[in-house]
Each structure stands twice: as structure tokens, then as C-alpha cells.
Design an enzyme around this catalytic site. Structure first.
Site, short mmCIF file in Angstrom:
data_model
loop_
_atom_site.label_atom_id
_atom_site.label_comp_id
_atom_site.label_asym_id
_atom_site.label_seq_id
_atom_site.Cartn_x
_atom_site.Cartn_y
_atom_site.Cartn_z
N ARG A 148 -2.74 10.80 -5.75
CA ARG A 148 -3.27 9.74 -6.62
C ARG A 148 -3.45 10.24 -8.04
NH1 ARG A 148 -4.41 8.65 -1.45
NH2 ARG A 148 -4.95 6.55 -0.74
N GLY A 186 4.46 9.63 3.55
CA GLY A 186 4.13 8.21 3.73
C GLY A 186 3.29 7.70 2.56
N ASP A 229 -6.41 11.85 10.71
CA ASP A 229 -5.49 12.99 10.57
C ASP A 229 -5.98 14.23 11.33
OD1 ASP A 229 -3.83 11.47 9.00
OD2 ASP A 229 -4.56 12.26 7.10
N LYS A 285 2.39 7.97 12.82
CA LYS A 285 2.22 9.03 11.80
C LYS A 285 3.55 9.79 11.68
CE LYS A 285 -1.95 8.05 10.71
NZ LYS A 285 -2.20 7.49 9.37
N ARG A 339 0.85 18.73 10.97
CA ARG A 339 -0.43 18.87 11.67
C ARG A 339 -0.25 19.31 13.13
NH1 ARG A 339 -3.50 17.36 7.45
NH2 ARG A 339 -2.91 15.47 6.36
C1 S3P Z 1 -3.58 8.53 3.51
C2 S3P Z 1 -3.97 7.58 4.43
C3 S3P Z 1 -3.83 7.74 5.88
C4 S3P Z 1 -3.59 9.20 6.26
C5 S3P Z 1 -2.58 9.87 5.38
C6 S3P Z 1 -3.02 9.82 3.93
C7 S3P Z 1 -3.76 8.26 2.07
O1 S3P Z 1 -2.71 7.00 6.33
O2 S3P Z 1 -3.20 9.29 7.61
O3 S3P Z 1 -2.40 11.22 5.78
O4 S3P Z 1 -3.66 9.19 1.25
O5 S3P Z 1 -4.02 7.09 1.72
P1 S3P Z 1 -2.84 5.44 6.74
O6 S3P Z 1 -3.12 4.65 5.53
O7 S3P Z 1 -1.49 5.09 7.32
O8 S3P Z 1 -3.94 5.38 7.76
#
Ligand code: S3P
Length: 431
Positions: free
Chosen positions: A29, A96, A317, A344, A390
Site C-alpha cells: 500500500r 494477489g 494467513d 489462497k 506460508r
Molecule cells: C491481504 C488480504 C488478505 C490476505 C493477503 C493480504 C491484503 O487476502 O490473505 O495475504 O493485503 O489486503 P484477502 O483479501 O483475499 O482475504
């Protein structure tokens, strides 16, 4: 597949203090917000993990100048409205967070862009993001109607929506809020279970005004972000591996300073406390945008627990490493309401259960979690990380208590979130 690691830790005990690398969510971010804001943003404590480097790479392709010196990052941005149309595909690697948040950001620009990632990203659902963004007017195309990468985005004028989240996901919430930056009207996101709130906090840190009340986030479009300095705390999701290691490895005491303990992330602290772990949490800073603490864990007598409901998003996580913890606790630990694990980096219900069974754990998969009967002695085996950082780290921590060596296929993936993981294991073993 790459890098097989053979781990033979006999009579291990962990002692000392380690510095946990920067928080992955906050590091991503910081680059996104610093690139949106015009001017110079500086970041300290940045995570040099591959996922966050993918985010930097994407913004460089949009014409943002980004310098990395150790864990300090300087972002010199012309501002979101002056980004260049990328000539190359934006490659998001295994991340992701990069893929989903960028989708929100890019939807509200005037640019055409194409995003793709690695094989794991190619299997992860994107409709959860592209559907609400399309309600805002976004033009997104991708395989299976925008479900899978590669995704093509034609930036356009967006309008705000009032959206009730069908799943607890900070990535979805953040993508909508970031699209809301350039949308006409007030974007509202309603969460039944509160997910990590780093986006809401950082919007405020960059001078925006965001209202948060009872799981409802409201954010007025058209606000300009102001460049600033971001200090990234240590990642509690990385600390989690050593919190569990310290609790289950005999004769251990591990201290970690400057760990982020934002309530929407710190579910593992509650679980350790419920399981009777010898853990101390000394709050360092609760006034800044992200609270931090020094965590100290010692070898513990553990009892089983049930993990369900609204704590799940606060430790999603950490479930792989919590499963390992539960194999060493007296009684039956039940983890439920965690079907999100299936989407995940890999299907983490199947991966955790399959790999821990290979070590002799008494663990079974359920539709939305797992059931673990403990305590059981773990023995050696050949494990697979499934290319998931992980799962790789969970396997390596298991090797610290297994009665014979553990071999793990594909440990390179650990660099996604914790490139110095094995250095920290070594340091604690030697001190
Ligand atoms: C994250 C949100 C989570 C988490 C990922 C990081 C983020 O995912 O599992 O490792 O930085 O917003 P989800 O939004 O799919 O739950």
C-alpha cells in the site's frame, strides 16, 4: 520447481532477538499510495519480498520513479492523473494483493493496461473484484468473463457504489475504495466481518478523509492524496512463524521488536493466549497509524482451542502455522469458517492437511477448515511447499521439532514474503 532444502535440526532450541521484516500488506500500500499522490513519498522498513517488488515494478511501468536503498524506498510520482499508459504488460508475479488492488486503481484512470501474474495468480478468483468494479462502471476483460488473469482494463469514469461484501476480504474492500478515489459520489463498503484495515488507515495518513463505523467504510470520491512518509512495522504474519516456533521448540525464548499489532491482524495473539502460550506483548506505539509491540514467546504447555467466526479474517494467513501449533497442543483443535483458505496461493486446507499428515500429525480436512488432535510427535518426510511461501515456512518450522530430517521441495517461494527467513532460523539456533 526449484530449490529442495533438507533440514536436519537435532535438539533444536531457539534463543535471541530477531528483526521481523516489514509488513507485506502495508509495504504494498505504501508504494500504491505514494504513486497515486503527486510528489515525494518516503518509506522506511519496506519489505523487500518478491510480492512487494512486483508492485514497485508495476508502478515503474506507469512512469513512477521509485528508488530502493535497503529497506528505504523513495517514490517520486507525477500523480495518478499523469501516469503513462504502460507499453508492457504489468506483471504481478505471485501477488494477489498487487493484482486485486491494481485492478481497482487502474479502473478509474484514463489508461489502457493489461495485468498478468504467475501460474498461481492465474487460478485465483478475480470476479470478486471485477464484479463490484463493473457496478462502478469499470471496463475489465479477462478469461471467463473477468474471473482469471490476464486482465485487460480500459480506464474510465466511475461512479460510487454502496456495496455489501459477500466475503471477508481486505483485497476486495481495498480495490473498491481505491476505485472510489476517482469515482463520482461516496463509495460505501459494508463488512459483516471486519478484514484488515490498512487501506482505511493509510488513506487517512495520506490526508484523505474516511469514515469508519460499525463495519461500514464511507469514502468520498475526488479526494487528492498528499505525499508523506510511511514507517512500515514488522509483519505479524511473518512473526507468527517464530511465535509458534518459540512456543513448540523445547528450551526456547524468542523476542521480536516493532511488530505490527493492528487489531484487524493480530488474531494469532488471541489464539496463543487461549492455548495457554507463555507470550508477552509489550505495546511500543499505539498512537501512530499502525500500532506496534515487542513480542516475547517462550516454550509453552499448550491446550487445544476452537477458532471460528469473526476471528478468522484476523488470522487467515496464520492458519497453516496455527495448524502446526495445534499438533503440539493437548486435545482437539477445531478450525472452521475458513473456506477462504481454498483460494489462497494454493488450496491451504488440502496443502496443510496433506503435508502435516506426512509428518504423522493427526489432522483431518473439513469443508471449511480442519480438525487436529494433539499432541503428536512429528517425524521426517519429504514435503511439498506447493509454491506457497506460508506452506514452505510451516514445513521448515516443523523440522525444528521433527524426530528426523524434513526435506522440502521448492523453498524459493519463501522469498515472496520473508526472504531472510532461514537467516533468522540460523540466528536463533546459534545464539
Ligand atoms: C491481504 C488480504 C488478505 C490476505 C493477503 C493480504 C491484503 O487476502 O490473505 O495475504 O493485503 O489486503 P484477502 O483479501 O483475499 O482475504
Amino acid at each position: 520447481m526449484s530449490s529442495t532444502t533438507n533440514l536436519d535440526y537435532k535438539n533444536a532450541s531457539l534463543k535471541g532477538t530477531i528483526t521481523i521484516p516489514g509488513d507485506k500488506s502495508i509495504s504494498h500500500r505504501s508504494v500504491m499510495f505514494g504513486s497515486i499522490a503527486q510528489g515525494k513519498t518516503t518509506v522506511s522498513g519496506f519489505l523487500l519480498g518478491e510480492d512487494c517488488l512486483s508492485t514497485i515494478d508495476c508502478f515503474r511501468r506507469l512512469g513512477v520513479e521509485i528508488h530502493v536503498e535497503g529497506t528505504n524506498v523513495t517514490i517520486l510520482s507525477p500523480g495518478m492523473d499523469n501516469w503513462e499508459e504502460p507499453k508492457e504488460i504489468l506483471y504481478t508475479g505471485n501477488s494477489g494483493t498487487t493484482t486485486r488492488l491494481m485492478l481497482g486503481i487502474l479502473s478509474g484512470t484514463t489508461l489502457h493496461s493489461v495485468m498478468t501474474g504467475d501460474a498461481s495468480i492465474g487460478k485465483r478468483p478475480m470476479r470478486r473484484v471485477s464484479d463490484p468494479l463493473r457496478l462502478m462502471g469499470a471496463k475489465i476483460a479477462g478469461r471467463e468473463n473477468g474471473q482469471y488473469t490476464p486482465l485487460a482494463i480500459q480506464g474510465t469514469k466511475l461512479k460510487a457504489i454502496d456495496y455489501t461484501m459477500p466475503v471477508a476480504s481486505a483485497q476486495v474492500k481495498s480495490a473498491i475504495l481505491l476505485a472510489g478515489l476517482r469515482a463520482e459520489g461516496t463509495t460505501v463498503v459494508r463488512e459483516k466481518e471486519v478484514s484488515r484495515d490498512h487501506t482505511e488507515r493509510m488513506l487517512q495518513q495520506f490526508g484523505a478523509s474516511v469514515e469508519v463505523e460499525n463495519g461500514v467504510v464511507s469514502f468520498k470520491g475526488g479526494q487528492q492524496l498528499q505525499a508523506t512518509h510511511v514507517n512500515v512495522p514488522g509483519d505479524i504474519s511473518s512473526a507468527a512463524f517464530f511465535l509458534v516456533a518459540g512456543a513448540i521448540v523445547p528450551n526456547s525464548e524468542v523476542m521480536m521488536k516493532n511488530v505490527g499489532v493492528n487489531k484487524t491482524r493480530a488474531g494469532i495473539v488471541e489464539v496463543l493466549e487461549n492455548m495457554g502460550a507463555d507470550l508477552s506483548v509489550e505495546v511500543e506505539d499505539d498512537k501512530g497509524f499502525e500500532p506496534t509491540a515487542t513480542l516475547t514467546i517462550r516454550t509453552s504447555d499448550l491446550k487445544a482451542t476452537t477458532i471460528e467466526g469473526n476471528i478468522i479474517p484476523r488470522l487467515i494467513d496464520e492458519i497453516p502455522i496455527i495448524a502446526l501449533l495445534a499438533t503440539q497442543a493437548e486435545g482437539t483443535t477445531i478450525i472452521r469458517d475458513a473456506e477462504e483458505l481454498k483460494v489462497k496461493e494454493t488450496d491451504r486446507i488440502t496443502a496443510v492437511v496433506t503435508e502435516l499428515q506426512k509428518l504423522g500429525a493427526n489432522i483431518e480436512a473439513t469443508d471449511d477448515g480442519m480438525i487436529i488432535h494433539g499432541p503428536t510427535k512429528l517425524h521426517g518426510a519429504n514435503l511439498n511447499s506447493y509454491g506457497d511461501h506460508r506452506i514452505g515456512m510451516m514445513s521448515a518450522i516443523a523440522a525444528l521439532i521433527s524426530t528426523s530430517p524434513i526435506e522440502i521441495d521448492d523453498t524459493d517461494c519463501i522469498a515472496v514474503s520473508y526472504p531472510t527467513f532461514f537467516d533468522d532460523v540460523k540466528q536463533l539456533l546459534n545464539s
